[in-house]
Design an enzyme around this catalytic site. Structure first.
Site, PDB file in Angstrom:
ATOM      1  N   GLU A 164      51.748  43.878  43.163  1.00  0.00           N
ATOM      2  CA  GLU A 164      51.317  45.247  43.490  1.00  0.00           C
ATOM      3  C   GLU A 164      51.938  45.772  44.785  1.00  0.00           C
ATOM      4  O   GLU A 164      51.233  46.311  45.639  1.00  0.00           O
ATOM      5  CB  GLU A 164      49.783  45.312  43.554  1.00  0.00           C
ATOM      6  CG  GLU A 164      49.127  44.857  42.258  1.00  0.00           C
ATOM      7  CD  GLU A 164      47.598  45.018  42.242  1.00  0.00           C
ATOM      8  OE1 GLU A 164      47.025  45.239  43.309  1.00  0.00           O
ATOM      9  OE2 GLU A 164      47.013  44.906  41.149  1.00  0.00           O
ATOM     10  N   GLU A 280      48.320  40.415  32.806  1.00  0.00           N
ATOM     11  CA  GLU A 280      46.886  40.548  33.130  1.00  0.00           C
ATOM     12  C   GLU A 280      46.166  41.501  32.182  1.00  0.00           C
ATOM     13  O   GLU A 280      45.356  42.334  32.610  1.00  0.00           O
ATOM     14  CB  GLU A 280      46.708  41.074  34.571  1.00  0.00           C
ATOM     15  CG  GLU A 280      47.384  40.250  35.636  1.00  0.00           C
ATOM     16  CD  GLU A 280      47.092  40.742  37.060  1.00  0.00           C
ATOM     17  OE1 GLU A 280      46.162  41.563  37.236  1.00  0.00           O
ATOM     18  OE2 GLU A 280      47.801  40.310  37.970  1.00  0.00           O
TER      19      GLU A 280
HETATM   20  C1  XIL Z   1      40.879  40.124  40.545  1.00  0.00           C
HETATM   21  C2  XIL Z   1      40.013  39.031  39.950  1.00  0.00           C
HETATM   22  O1  XIL Z   1      39.896  39.224  38.566  1.00  0.00           O
HETATM   23  C3  XIL Z   1      38.670  39.022  40.618  1.00  0.00           C
HETATM   24  O2  XIL Z   1      37.904  37.906  40.171  1.00  0.00           O
HETATM   25  C4  XIL Z   1      38.826  38.947  42.138  1.00  0.00           C
HETATM   26  O3  XIL Z   1      37.572  39.060  42.747  1.00  0.00           O
HETATM   27  C5  XIL Z   1      39.741  40.055  42.629  1.00  0.00           C
HETATM   28  O4  XIL Z   1      40.975  40.004  41.942  1.00  0.00           O
HETATM   29  N1  XIL Z   1      45.121  42.914  39.800  1.00  0.00           N
HETATM   30  C6  XIL Z   1      45.491  41.627  40.133  1.00  0.00           C
HETATM   31  C7  XIL Z   1      44.486  40.558  40.076  1.00  0.00           C
HETATM   32  O5  XIL Z   1      46.670  41.357  40.350  1.00  0.00           O
HETATM   33  O6  XIL Z   1      44.742  39.522  40.995  1.00  0.00           O
HETATM   34  C8  XIL Z   1      43.070  41.068  40.257  1.00  0.00           C
HETATM   35  O7  XIL Z   1      42.180  40.009  40.010  1.00  0.00           O
HETATM   36  C9  XIL Z   1      42.810  42.227  39.314  1.00  0.00           C
HETATM   37  C10 XIL Z   1      43.775  43.360  39.562  1.00  0.00           C
END
Ligand code: XIL
Length: 368
Positions: A164, A280
């Site tokens: 990101e 994701e």
């Molecule tokens: C999120 C996790 O799912 C949560 O459990 C944690 O508290 C915060 O991070 N984009 C990403 C991930 O790249 O690392 C994030 O994951 C969700 C959004």
């Protein structure tokens, strides 16, 4: 930077299995083709691997949750255990234990795994963000990657080297990169530093730049896709290896996917010698009215369109969901439904029953 792959080169997601199968069967394949016809031989390609992110706390507390990853996945990765907050609660600590357990459990059960992530803006510990001196920040970043990638060397197929880093809205005057502590303290060079260090620490791992909002229709998403391509080109111009782009795939089911733009994006990356994967996937349904049936129908549509776009540009290296069951997901915490119903973001429902979009996804991976 066209890459030639050697036996020691970066692992590809479908693992060396695909390459090996193709190579070692080449002689035999001709004979087979003569007896069973070419279509049978053509169908032998391995499916695109399916993966999901797992959380160590639920892994420990819920045996059925752990088991379902073994039943359903080719790849299992730690969701939070390799990020700064869990791994580096203090400057001196490297808490490898929780990620080690998940990765070794996955591997000993015949699964692959991957690393997420070295550089992110979210949840950095206070000790890190207290650093103001760019030289010190660079030292911390280099040491972090050397130690972490070095520790897992050979056990992870790939790393999300940076996560990101593209500005949420790149058309605003702030510039193409996200305003983060890393950017403010080290400048844009934190990205090439991270790639260089990762390549040194685990030369066999595929190096990925991972980001969100790369799949929808509209000018902001066009801008984000353009920035991603520029970023990849600039890293390559600097002599750095970027193996793949990760499209996170947090899919708002009231948004429209742009499969043509995704296809162009995938082709452009292919021209640069860069792969693509979905890292994701989950469905964000807070704007979709109705009950579970309507919510799941909207999810099926958005996932289907997403997969159309993903597969149209190039064969993805893996397709990964952010969790596996609605029992546990960040979506309900961050983007809950206003009507009080539970969110339904993942391919298996809270009772671990696969939804239609899980079957759709698996069919798609098998046809690739
Ligand atoms: C999120 C996790 O799912 C949560 O459990 C944690 O508290 C915060 O991070 N984009 C990403 C991930 O790249 O690392 C994030 O994951 C969700 C959004």
């Amino acid at each position: 930077m066209p890459k030639t792959r050697t036996a020691n080169g970066p692992r590809r997601f479908p693992s060396s299995r695909t390459a090996l199968t193709r190579r070692s069967l080449l002689g035999g394949a001709a004979a087979l083709a003569a007896t069973i016809g070419p279509s049978r031989v053509a169908r032998a390609a391995a499916p695109v691997p399916f993966g999901a992110a797992i959380q160590s706390n639920f892994f420990d507390s819920d045996p059925a949750y752990a088991q379902v990853f073994l039943d359903r996945c080719d790849l299992v990765l730690p969701m939070n255990e390799l990020k700064f907050p869990m791994l580096r609660p203090t400057r001196e600590s490297f808490e490898f234990g929780p990620a080690d357990r998940l990765v070794d459990w996955a591997r000993s059960n015949g699964k692959t795994s991957r690393g997420h992530t070295f550089v992110w803006h979210d949840g950095n510990p206070a000790w890190l963000e207290r650093i103001r001196d760019p030289i010190e920040a660079e030292m911390v970043l280099r040491e972090h990657i050397q130690r972490t990638a070095g520790h897992f060397r050979g056990r992870l197929e790939s790393w999300d080297v940076v996560n990101e880093v593209i500005a949420h809205e790149p058309r605003e005057s702030g510039g193409p990169l996200r305003d983060t502590w890393w950017l403010r303290t080290l400048g844009p060079r934190h990205i090439p530093i991270a790639f260089a260090e990762a390549a040194r620490a685990d030369p066999g791992a595929r190096l990925v730049v991972n980001d969100y909002d790369l799949e929808f229709r509209g000018a902001r998403y066009d801008a984000r896709r353009r920035v991603m391509l520029d970023l990849v080109r600039q890293l390559q111009d600097g002599g750095l290896r970027v193996d793949a782009v990760g499209i996170q795939g947090h899919l708002y089911s009231h948004f429209e996917i742009d499969p043509e733009a995704m296809a162009r994006f995938g082709r452009d990356l292919k021209t640069l010698g860069v792969g693509l994967l979905a890292t994701e996937i989950d469905v964000i349904d807070f704007q979709v009215p109705g009950g579970p049936e309507e919510i799941d129908r909207a999810a099926e549509k958005v996932v289907g369109d997403f997969l159309d776009g993903l597969f149209a540009g190039q064969r993805p290296e893996a397709v990964i969901t952010w969790g596996l069951t609605d029992r546990y997901s960040w979506v309900g915490d961050v983007m809950p439904r206003t009507d009080g119903q539970p969110v339904r973001p993942l391919p298996l429902d809270a009772d671990l029953v696969p939804k239609r979009w899980y079957e759709l996804l698996r069919r798609r991976l098998a046809q690739a």
